[in-house]
Design a protein around this motif. Structure first.
Motif, PDB file in Angstrom:
ATOM      1  N   SER A  60       0.836  -1.208   0.000  1.00  6.86           N
ATOM      2  CA  SER A  60       0.000   0.000   0.000  1.00  6.86           C
ATOM      3  C   SER A  60       0.875   1.264   0.000  1.00  6.86           C
ATOM      4  O   SER A  60       0.491   2.300  -0.558  1.00  6.86           O
ATOM      5  CB  SER A  60      -0.932  -0.002   1.214  1.00  6.86           C
ATOM      6  N   THR A 109      -4.412  -2.490   9.649  1.00  8.41           N
ATOM      7  CA  THR A 109      -2.970  -2.528   9.884  1.00  8.41           C
ATOM      8  C   THR A 109      -2.602  -1.623  11.067  1.00  8.41           C
ATOM      9  O   THR A 109      -2.901  -0.421  11.056  1.00  8.41           O
ATOM     10  CB  THR A 109      -2.233  -2.092   8.599  1.00  8.41           C
ATOM     11  N   GLU A 245       8.626 -12.099  -0.975  1.00  8.50           N
ATOM     12  CA  GLU A 245       7.660 -12.613   0.000  1.00  8.50           C
ATOM     13  C   GLU A 245       7.071 -13.958  -0.385  1.00  8.50           C
ATOM     14  O   GLU A 245       6.750 -14.748   0.497  1.00  8.50           O
ATOM     15  CB  GLU A 245       6.561 -11.586   0.334  1.00  8.50           C
TER      16      GLU A 245
END
Ligand code: F6R
Length: 366
Positions: A60, A109, A245
């Motif tokens: 983001s 988050t 990742e």
């Protein structure tokens, strides 16, 4: 369900054309952005905005980085972008009439929420959010929330969420351009690019088999470098984040002009270098960066469009030509093959693509 796809990530990559179409539907009319695109007070707030502070984490944050190029170039509004876990612990200076904006898929988050809670007491003009989950904490606690209509994202690696965040940031840029009376010809052109985006993303998904060929080479390596310049620099960062990742291959994203300030020392015939190279005003610069890599034996994988392929096709062994999409939406389009590249490398490595080790979909603790 996975609708017949092997993984949620692959399904979500393929949902991007429809997710973008849903995100701009009822918001973009010809070259105008609907007034109810944000809340009732938004027009007033946006008219008063003199600076923007964007705060987010991970993928983001990369959406925020791309948006900064758009906002400054098109609307001339000074924009800063910062990682939430850094922002929340420093003492940022907030000039008058600064708009605070968080970007988050989950809206839960921890660091982004902490940044928002700080911002609400810090004297901002208003707090806006771009978020994929209606009624999330971020949605409820921000003054205004613009929802991305990506639908649920299950794969831990964010794909369609980023694409729709960028679509929303493009709409917001256009709205601000409208309020600031940016040349109608410019706005019309940008709006047109946005409308053609779902179709062009679809085209880029058709490159899947060519991308698999890249993946079969890269899977044998332990490291990778991703290069881009300008608005495509955050896309290089995002490509590296995706690869590390889900495939656990060490990867770094660099603005290509930084190569000779250090990372060029890493380049040899065992270092794959993946470059995002559309035809834009930085093409010539990027070509010479690519030449620097080639001269050191680096293994080049380059994504080009029809115009930028001319100077590169004889020099680069692995080249994929993308559909040209216009400079505004180009970072959104060039991100898609990088998602597929990471996906295929991870599948070949046999990792748990949708649930990579040590990671959680929603990072609700600090
Ligand atoms: C990477 C990824 C993460 C998230 C980050 C922020 O693929 O998914 O980097 O982007 O944890 O999450 P949200 O957007 O939910 O705030």
């Amino acid at each position: 369900t996975k609708d017949g796809y092997a993984h949620y990530m692959l399904k979500e990559i393929h949902e991007q054309p429809i997710a973008v179409a849903n995100t701009i539907a009822d918001r973009l009319f010809n070259d105008a952005i609907a007034d109810d695109f944000i809340g009732a007070d938004a027009r007033e707030i946006l008219s008063q905005t003199k600076q923007i502070h964007i705060v987010a984490c991970g993928t983001s944050y990369h959406a925020g980085m791309v948006a900064r190029y758009w906002l400054e170039a098109i609307t001339q509004i000074p924009t800063q972008v910062e990682i939430a876990s850094e922002y929340r612990y420093r003492k940022p200076v907030i000039p008058a009439n600064t708009l605070f904006l968080t970007i988050s898929q989950s809206g839960e988050t921890a660091d982004s929420l902490a940044a928002l809670r700080f911002a609400k007491k810090a004297g901002y003009l208003a707090t806006f959010a771009v978020c994929n989950v209606a009624n999330s904490t971020l949605d409820r606690e921000s003054d205004e929330c613009i929802l991305t209509h990506a639908g649920p994202e299950i794969g831990v690696a964010s794909t369609k969420a980023l694409t729709t965040q960028l679509a929303v940031m493009a709409l917001l840029t256009l709205k601000l351009a409208e309020l600031r009376d940016v040349d109608i010809k410019v706005r019309k052109n940008l709006a047109k690019q946005l409308r053609t985006l779902p179709g062009i993303i679809n085209q880029s998904l058709l490159l899947n088999n060519q991308i698999k060929v890249f993946a079969e080479q890269i899977v044998q390596r332990d490291h990778a470098l991703f290069l881009g310049r300008g608005v495509h620099y955050p896309i290089a960062l995002e490509g590296a984040l995706k690869l590390k990742e889900i495939s656990y291959i060490h990867a770094e994203g660099y603005p290509a002009g930084e190569l000779k300030h250090g990372p060029l020392a890493l380049v040899d015939d065992k270092m794959p270098v993946i470059a995002v190279c559309p035809n834009d005003e930085l093409l010539e610069k990027l070509e010479s960066n690519i030449e620097e890599v080639r001269a050191r034996g680096g293994e080049l994988y380059v994504f080009v469009d029809h115009k930028s392929q001319h100077g590169l096709k004889d020099r680069v062994p692995y080249l994929i030509e993308m559909e040209a999409s216009g400079s505004f939406t180009s970072p959104i389009v060039f991100n898609v093959p990088l998602q597929l590249l990471s996906y295929h490398v991870a599948v070949l490595r046999g990792t748990d693509v949708d649930q990579p080790r040590n990671l959680a979909k929603s990072v609700t603790v600090e």
